[in-house]
Design a protein around this motif. Structure first.
Motif, short mmCIF file in Angstrom:
data_model
loop_
_atom_site.label_atom_id
_atom_site.label_comp_id
_atom_site.label_asym_id
_atom_site.label_seq_id
_atom_site.Cartn_x
_atom_site.Cartn_y
_atom_site.Cartn_z
N TYR A 87 0.75 -1.18 -0.11
CA TYR A 87 0.00 -0.11 0.13
C TYR A 87 0.99 1.23 -0.02
N LYS A 88 1.92 1.11 0.47
CA LYS A 88 2.99 2.29 0.36
C LYS A 88 3.34 2.53 -1.21
N ASN A 89 3.35 1.56 -1.94
CA ASN A 89 3.78 1.76 -3.31
C ASN A 89 2.68 2.17 -3.94
N GLU A 90 1.34 1.74 -3.55
CA GLU A 90 -0.08 2.20 -4.14
C GLU A 90 0.04 3.60 -4.04
N TYR A 91 0.49 4.27 -2.87
CA TYR A 91 0.42 5.75 -2.50
C TYR A 91 1.26 6.47 -3.32
N ALA A 92 2.71 5.82 -3.83
CA ALA A 92 3.48 6.23 -4.40
C ALA A 92 2.90 6.46 -5.89
N LYS A 93 2.26 5.48 -6.39
CA LYS A 93 1.77 5.44 -7.87
C LYS A 93 0.51 6.40 -7.91
N LEU A 94 -0.30 6.46 -6.80
CA LEU A 94 -1.45 7.46 -6.80
C LEU A 94 -0.78 8.93 -7.09
N ARG A 95 0.19 9.22 -6.09
CA ARG A 95 0.99 10.46 -6.45
C ARG A 95 1.27 10.87 -7.55
N GLN A 96 2.08 10.12 -8.30
CA GLN A 96 2.72 10.19 -9.66
C GLN A 96 1.52 10.55 -10.60
N LYS A 97 0.30 9.81 -10.27
CA LYS A 97 -0.73 10.07 -11.27
C LYS A 97 -1.35 11.34 -11.16
N SER A 98 -1.35 11.91 -10.01
CA SER A 98 -2.14 13.14 -9.81
C SER A 98 -1.17 14.42 -10.09
N ARG A 99 0.24 14.03 -10.41
CA ARG A 99 0.89 15.15 -10.92
C ARG A 99 0.90 15.59 -12.32
#
Length: 99
Positions: A87-99
């Motif tokens: 889930y830490k990696n999922e947060y990182a993917k979510l942050r990359q998408k939002s940028r």
């Protein structure tokens, strides 16, 4: 041996803290991440409790129960740690998408 009761108390308090935070959060990804953190501290609690019980009683029955608690604690810790990394990696993917 004040180390084990302190570790038991701290891990139990952190387990309760993360479980309450799961209830207060509405985001499903955050809930899963906090639940995985709670599983880590539950595993630590069970593991240390098993060690403490054997050292307190020092009987064959407490040894078998302690070994069972150790196995359950390691299993719970491992599941929580793997889920936490996921889930830490999922947060990182979510942050990359939002940028």
């Amino acid at each position: 041996m004040i180390l084990f009761p302190v570790a038991i108390l701290v891990s139990f308090v952190l387990y309760i803290y993360y479980k309450v935070m799961v209830l207060r959060t509405k985001d499903p990804l955050t809930q899963e991440y906090l639940n995985s953190k709670a599983k880590i501290f539950l595993g630590v609690f069970i593991f240390v409790f098993g060690i403490n019980q054997y050292l307190f009683y020092e009987t064959r029955l407490s040894l078998f129960i302690g070994i069972l608690f150790l196995i359950l604690g390691v299993f719970q810790f491992r599941l929580g740690f793997k889920a936490s990394r996921h889930y830490k990696n999922e947060y990182a993917k979510l942050r990359q998408k939002s940028r």
